[in-house]
Design a protein around this motif. Structure first.
Motif, PDB file in Angstrom:
ATOM      1  N   PHE A 155      33.692  64.538   4.331  1.00 39.67           N
ATOM      2  CA  PHE A 155      33.121  63.983   3.109  1.00 39.67           C
ATOM      3  C   PHE A 155      33.338  62.472   3.146  1.00 39.67           C
ATOM      4  CE2 PHE A 155      34.874  68.226   2.499  1.00 39.67           C
ATOM      5  CZ  PHE A 155      33.713  68.936   2.216  1.00 39.67           C
ATOM      6  N   MET A 156      32.332  61.777   3.711  1.00 40.40           N
ATOM      7  CA  MET A 156      32.524  60.404   4.146  1.00 40.40           C
ATOM      8  C   MET A 156      32.633  59.391   3.007  1.00 40.40           C
ATOM      9  SD  MET A 156      32.748  61.248   7.250  1.00 40.40           S
ATOM     10  CE  MET A 156      33.093  59.618   7.902  1.00 40.40           C
ATOM     11  N   HIS A 157      32.246  59.759   1.789  1.00 41.60           N
ATOM     12  CA  HIS A 157      32.444  58.851   0.652  1.00 41.60           C
ATOM     13  C   HIS A 157      33.926  58.507   0.486  1.00 41.60           C
ATOM     14  CE1 HIS A 157      28.417  58.490  -0.691  1.00 41.60           C
ATOM     15  NE2 HIS A 157      28.279  59.719  -1.163  1.00 41.60           N
ATOM     16  N   HIS A 158      34.795  59.366   1.010  1.00 40.62           N
ATOM     17  CA  HIS A 158      36.236  59.167   0.827  1.00 40.62           C
ATOM     18  C   HIS A 158      36.884  58.461   2.009  1.00 40.62           C
ATOM     19  CE1 HIS A 158      36.408  61.623  -2.831  1.00 40.62           C
ATOM     20  NE2 HIS A 158      35.555  62.432  -2.236  1.00 40.62           N
ATOM     21  N   TRP A 159      36.107  58.078   3.015  1.00 44.55           N
ATOM     22  CA  TRP A 159      36.646  57.373   4.182  1.00 44.55           C
ATOM     23  C   TRP A 159      36.436  55.866   3.972  1.00 44.55           C
ATOM     24  CZ3 TRP A 159      37.058  59.916   9.463  1.00 44.55           C
ATOM     25  CH2 TRP A 159      37.166  61.310   9.347  1.00 44.55           C
ATOM     26  N   HIS A 160      37.537  55.110   3.876  1.00 40.32           N
ATOM     27  CA  HIS A 160      37.412  53.679   3.563  1.00 40.32           C
ATOM     28  C   HIS A 160      38.025  52.761   4.623  1.00 40.32           C
ATOM     29  CE1 HIS A 160      35.772  53.698  -0.615  1.00 40.32           C
ATOM     30  NE2 HIS A 160      36.183  54.948  -0.544  1.00 40.32           N
ATOM     31  N   GLY A 189      38.669  63.955   1.607  1.00 39.55           N
ATOM     32  CA  GLY A 189      37.784  63.474   2.655  1.00 39.55           C
ATOM     33  C   GLY A 189      37.560  64.409   3.813  1.00 39.55           C
ATOM     34  N   PRO A 226      26.206  61.672   3.638  1.00 40.19           N
ATOM     35  CA  PRO A 226      27.640  61.414   3.752  1.00 40.19           C
ATOM     36  C   PRO A 226      28.471  62.662   4.052  1.00 40.19           C
ATOM     37  CG  PRO A 226      27.043  61.582   1.456  1.00 40.19           C
ATOM     38  CD  PRO A 226      25.751  61.729   2.232  1.00 40.19           C
ATOM     39  N   GLN A 235      31.020  57.376  10.885  1.00 43.96           N
ATOM     40  CA  GLN A 235      30.170  58.435  11.426  1.00 43.96           C
ATOM     41  C   GLN A 235      29.887  58.199  12.904  1.00 43.96           C
ATOM     42  OE1 GLN A 235      26.712  59.597   9.181  1.00 43.96           O
ATOM     43  NE2 GLN A 235      27.713  59.380   7.204  1.00 43.96           N
TER      44      GLN A 235
END
Length: 338
Positions: free
Chosen positions: A106-111, A252, A92, A55
């Motif tokens: 959709f930041m839950h999917h950014w790893h 994402g 997120p 972010q």
């Protein structure tokens, strides 16, 4: 770990020598690994592993100036040039909403994140837990290269040689039997939609996949069309200078182009839009179905062209240009129905 990374890097180097024009995504498939793992083999050398502070990184992309945003899925690539401004997050979920760069995040999917140097072509690349690309940002000849290097230095991970933990993607959704669906209630819900964004909630309520919902739609609200009919519609939009909205995404990120589409080119299995600020590359042989979909809103009916793969995942959506509170452009309906 070192041996594993070294072995994979050697395999990739050999593959590049054998097939120098092979793209990294296709190379990963041939080597039975993810794209992330191939990028990671060069971390600490040409590539730089970034801290997972995605972010904060996105909030500073504006310092790079004019760049190219790329979001893709298995069958479509969406490329849009512009400047990243107006970046905002609510937990997120984030968005960038400008006439040029228009993203839903959709930041839950950014790893995983990397700064990538491909023969002095610089980019920032972000990946999901399964190792597939979520979003990429490429510098252009108008970008600020010094600002890029400053950003990379600021967010460089402390330890570069890491073996990444890749989590396989979830299996495709299994449709519930049609006879278990309350068809009347589903039809009532559809015809009483107030906004296109309510559609996803309706799918969840009735536990339907998107393609199942289209099959079971109220009469006149979803009709399957051919791939050629899709191309013909886009050609008419091009010829009449009709602004359209093109949505391409993955778990994402969703990337949106709003504007005219001018130069349409078929190259082998790829149907392309090749304009100065916007490119789209849609692979014909990945398309399983195309639907013309009607959704009610408080501003009147909204029509979209929705393209799906054999898993039932959405590849790309096309709408006429519109904003909330404004009825759909009759010119869009004209190219759809004439």
């Amino acid at each position: 770990m070192e041996n594993t990374l070294t072995t994979l890097k050697q395999q990739w180097e050999q593959l590049k020598n054998e097939e120098p024009r092979l793209r990294i995504r296709d190379a990963a498939a041939k080597l039975c690994v993810s794209e992330t793992e191939l990028v990671n083999t060069d971390a600490g050398a040409n590539n730089t592993l970034l801290k997972p502070e995605f972010q904060e990184i996105l909030k500073e992309i504006s310092t790079l100036g004019y760049v190219m945003a790329l979001t893709r899925n298995n069958h479509c690539v969406h490329e849009r040039k512009g400047v990243y401004t107006k970046v905002s997050f609510n937990g997120p979920v984030g968005s960038i909403v400008t006439p040029d760069i228009d993203l839903r995040l959709f930041m839950h999917h950014w790893h995983f994140g990397f700064a990538v140097n491909e023969d002095e072509r610089f980019s920032l690349q972000f990946f999901g837990a399964d190792g597939s690309a979520v979003h990429k940002i490429y510098l252009t000849d108008k970008s600020d290269v010094n600002a890029y290097h400053q950003l990379v230095t600021k967010y460089k991970a402390d330890y570069q040689q890491q073996e990444l933990v890749i989590t396989p993607a979830k299996l495709e959704a299994v449709e519930k039997p049609d006879h278990e669906v309350d068809i009347k209630a589903f039809h009532d819900a559809w015809v009483n939609l107030k906004d296109t964004h309510e559609f996803f909630g309706m799918l969840k309520k009735f536990e339907l996949t998107r393609t199942q919902a289209l099959r079971l739609a109220p009469e006149g609200y979803a009709n399957q069309i051919s791939v050629q009919a899709l191309k013909d519609t886009l050609k008419k939009a091009s010829e009449t200078n009709l602004p359209v909205m093109v949505f391409v995404g993955n778990p994402g990120c969703i990337q949106i182009h709003t504007g005219e589409i001018k130069k349409l080119v078929q190259t082998g299995p790829w149907f392309n839009v090749l304009d100065p600020e916007f490119n789209m590359h849609l692979r014909d042989d990945g398309i399983a179905s195309v639907w013309l979909v009607k959704k009610p809103t408080t501003d009147g009916a909204v029509h979209s062209l929705e393209v799906f793969d054999k898993k039932g995942d959405i590849i790309v959506q096309f709408f006429g240009k519109r904003k909330p509170g404004v009825p759909e452009d009759e010119a869009w309906r004209s190219v759809l129905f004439n």
